[in-house]
Design a protein around this motif. Sequence first.
Motif, short mmCIF file in Angstrom:
data_model
loop_
_atom_site.label_atom_id
_atom_site.label_comp_id
_atom_site.label_asym_id
_atom_site.label_seq_id
_atom_site.Cartn_x
_atom_site.Cartn_y
_atom_site.Cartn_z
N GLN A 4 -59.24 -11.52 12.90
CA GLN A 4 -58.90 -11.82 11.51
C GLN A 4 -60.14 -12.23 10.74
OE1 GLN A 4 -56.21 -11.14 9.92
NE2 GLN A 4 -54.45 -12.42 10.44
N PRO A 5 -61.14 -11.37 10.64
CA PRO A 5 -62.38 -11.78 9.97
C PRO A 5 -62.19 -12.19 8.52
CG PRO A 5 -62.31 -9.39 10.31
CD PRO A 5 -61.18 -9.97 11.11
N ARG A 6 -61.20 -11.62 7.84
CA ARG A 6 -61.00 -11.97 6.43
C ARG A 6 -60.43 -13.39 6.27
NH1 ARG A 6 -57.96 -7.93 2.80
NH2 ARG A 6 -58.66 -9.55 1.34
N LEU A 7 -59.87 -13.93 7.35
CA LEU A 7 -59.29 -15.27 7.29
C LEU A 7 -60.15 -16.30 8.01
CD1 LEU A 7 -55.55 -14.33 7.84
CD2 LEU A 7 -56.54 -15.30 5.77
N LEU A 8 -61.39 -15.92 8.29
CA LEU A 8 -62.27 -16.82 9.03
C LEU A 8 -62.53 -18.10 8.25
CD1 LEU A 8 -63.86 -17.14 11.64
CD2 LEU A 8 -65.80 -16.01 10.53
N ALA A 9 -62.73 -17.98 6.94
CA ALA A 9 -63.00 -19.17 6.12
C ALA A 9 -61.77 -20.09 6.07
CB ALA A 9 -63.41 -18.77 4.71
N VAL A 10 -60.57 -19.50 6.03
CA VAL A 10 -59.34 -20.30 6.06
C VAL A 10 -59.29 -21.10 7.35
CG1 VAL A 10 -56.82 -20.21 6.04
CG2 VAL A 10 -58.12 -18.57 4.69
N TYR A 11 -59.56 -20.42 8.45
CA TYR A 11 -59.51 -21.06 9.76
C TYR A 11 -60.52 -22.20 9.86
CZ TYR A 11 -60.43 -21.69 14.72
OH TYR A 11 -60.64 -22.23 15.96
N LEU A 12 -61.74 -21.95 9.42
CA LEU A 12 -62.78 -22.99 9.51
C LEU A 12 -62.44 -24.19 8.63
CD1 LEU A 12 -65.96 -20.72 9.52
CD2 LEU A 12 -65.06 -22.06 11.43
N GLY A 13 -61.83 -23.92 7.46
CA GLY A 13 -61.42 -25.03 6.60
C GLY A 13 -60.36 -25.89 7.25
N LEU A 14 -59.39 -25.26 7.90
CA LEU A 14 -58.35 -26.01 8.60
C LEU A 14 -58.96 -26.82 9.75
CD1 LEU A 14 -55.52 -23.31 8.75
CD2 LEU A 14 -55.52 -25.40 7.37
N CYS A 15 -59.88 -26.21 10.48
CA CYS A 15 -60.54 -26.94 11.57
C CYS A 15 -61.26 -28.17 11.04
CB CYS A 15 -61.52 -26.03 12.30
SG CYS A 15 -60.75 -24.74 13.29
N ALA A 16 -61.98 -28.01 9.93
CA ALA A 16 -62.73 -29.13 9.36
C ALA A 16 -61.80 -30.25 8.90
CB ALA A 16 -63.60 -28.64 8.21
N ALA A 17 -60.65 -29.89 8.32
CA ALA A 17 -59.69 -30.91 7.88
C ALA A 17 -59.18 -31.72 9.06
CB ALA A 17 -58.53 -30.25 7.15
N GLY A 18 -59.23 -31.15 10.24
CA GLY A 18 -58.80 -31.87 11.42
C GLY A 18 -59.56 -33.16 11.64
N GLU A 19 -60.80 -33.22 11.19
CA GLU A 19 -61.58 -34.45 11.38
C GLU A 19 -60.93 -35.64 10.70
OE1 GLU A 19 -64.35 -34.85 13.34
OE2 GLU A 19 -63.80 -32.83 14.01
N HIS A 20 -60.27 -35.40 9.58
CA HIS A 20 -59.51 -36.48 8.92
C HIS A 20 -58.31 -36.88 9.76
CE1 HIS A 20 -57.13 -38.78 6.08
NE2 HIS A 20 -56.17 -37.88 6.15
N PHE A 21 -57.57 -35.90 10.27
CA PHE A 21 -56.33 -36.21 10.99
C PHE A 21 -56.61 -36.86 12.35
CE2 PHE A 21 -55.15 -32.57 8.23
CZ PHE A 21 -54.34 -33.29 7.37
N PHE A 22 -57.73 -36.53 12.96
CA PHE A 22 -58.07 -37.16 14.24
C PHE A 22 -58.26 -38.67 14.05
CE2 PHE A 22 -60.39 -32.92 15.27
CZ PHE A 22 -59.17 -32.27 15.35
N GLU A 23 -58.80 -39.07 12.89
CA GLU A 23 -58.95 -40.49 12.56
C GLU A 23 -57.62 -41.09 12.09
OE1 GLU A 23 -62.04 -41.08 9.73
OE2 GLU A 23 -63.66 -40.54 11.12
#
Length: 532
Positions: free
Chosen positions: A475-494
């Motif tokens: 899903q190369p066209r959705l790579l930025a979506v995926y990375l954004g969701l991963c980055a938001a995880g840093e908030h939820f882990f805290e």
Amino acid sequence: MNALLLYPLFPKTFWSFDRFLAMAGVKAFIPPLGILTVASLLPPQWNLRFHDRNVAEEPQDDWLWCDLVIVSAMMVQREDFHHLIRKAVTMGKKVAVGGPYPTSLPQHALQSGAHYLILDEGEITVPAFLAALERGEPAGQFRALEKPDVSLSPRPRYDLLQRDAYLMMAVQFSRGCPFNCEFCDIISLYGRKPRTKENHQILAELQTLYDLGWRGSIFMVDDNFIGNQQNVKRLLNDLIPWMRDHRYPYNFLTEASVNLAEQPDLLELMAQSGFFGVFLGIETPDQDSLEVTRKQQNTRHPLTEACRKINAAGLVIYAGFILGFDGERSGAGQRIEAFVAETAIPQPMLGILQAPPNTALWTRLEQEGRLLPDADGCCGDQNTLMNFVPSRPPQDIGREYVQALWRMYEPATYLERCLRHCLAITPNPHCSQQMHVPAARAVRLLALLVWHQGLRRPSLRGQFWRQLGQMARQQPRLLAVYLGLCAAGEHFFEYRQLARERIGDQLGQDPLLPAPPIPDVTAREAVLAAAD
């Protein structure tokens, strides 16, 4: 008149995204649209200074300069709201307040010393407030007996914003919701008949943001964007050519009811207009709880199938879930976990049921004598046990809440869900599907994401790089979506740790440890003990 307009601080909540916003180099998620609309209703000869305290604290000189302080707030902002009122009173300034919090609980604002309560919707009550000022009235409460025609609403004062401090901008098309969910205060605040702006108003607001230089994501902040489906379709049919002519400067996120899945033509229009995501109020997979809370719109079709259809239309799903409904069976938290795992919803917002003032739930519980003594004192707070006596032990609900939140936001589980969700989304051929971040900030965000999840944590390192490769291939066209969701995880882990601590303080024990023996007490005694 020199008027100082202030928007209070938010505490750390599910939606505050603190860690993610810091990584992205911005200060706040979205701007406060209500007070910006109020600013447009004030006389043009007034001098205005606006500060969102979530972006930056106002200078002391502004307090000395102003004649009037105007504060708007939601319930979750109560602490800073009262601080600002008391400060203004101490300095001898007149204070006017409005927004959902004082509208629902006006006595709270009065107790802190507010002079003018501009309640309900400002299109009606701001002119009444201004007329009272003209008459020299030193105080007053201004309420509306009817709902305003939002097709006459003024354009928000976006020019007052420090726009580069926000992740997204905000636009509102409609107010009100046609449904009758027992726990929801939207229908008590804005009514059950959705009122919509005219298409030209929305396009003018978008053009204003465009002319001010905004390029990126916009949150369509309607509580139910599809409440009036006929008018929404009319809007989208006009929005599509506007977006095309402007070379797709924005993409949109909104909130909608689950029956969106029943409207394939509406889903297609949203995709063509540039919508990349939608927040759904799923609440629970338990059908009996949905019936109890009057959320029948979620019972007509299987919820998992609804999520699949919305994904297939190209939309990222965000969703809300609640524990604590009357008659709820033990294990509701685990059933929500299972539903989230099946649908791969990346960011499930799990909460404990509260009874907001003036809702059908509040009224029923009050009649049944089940509201706690300080029921209005904690309403709106996240990570708080119920403000009423529930139908099952509150300790069980609190423990299930923390345990479900803890497991759903275990880092490896979260990343795996992000991958599966993005693999299920149909790429949008019309426009980008990620939350836009300016290029310089995107580089910083990516670098911090790689450091935290691809290098620093040995337990995530391998998974991060494997999943990144899989997304790049499939899903190369959705790579930025995926990375954004991963980055938001840093908030939820805290955030999950914060929820564990807050609920643990109320229960008197770590919710993740084995449950202590249950004493032989009534449900009401157990709730009152937990409240103490």
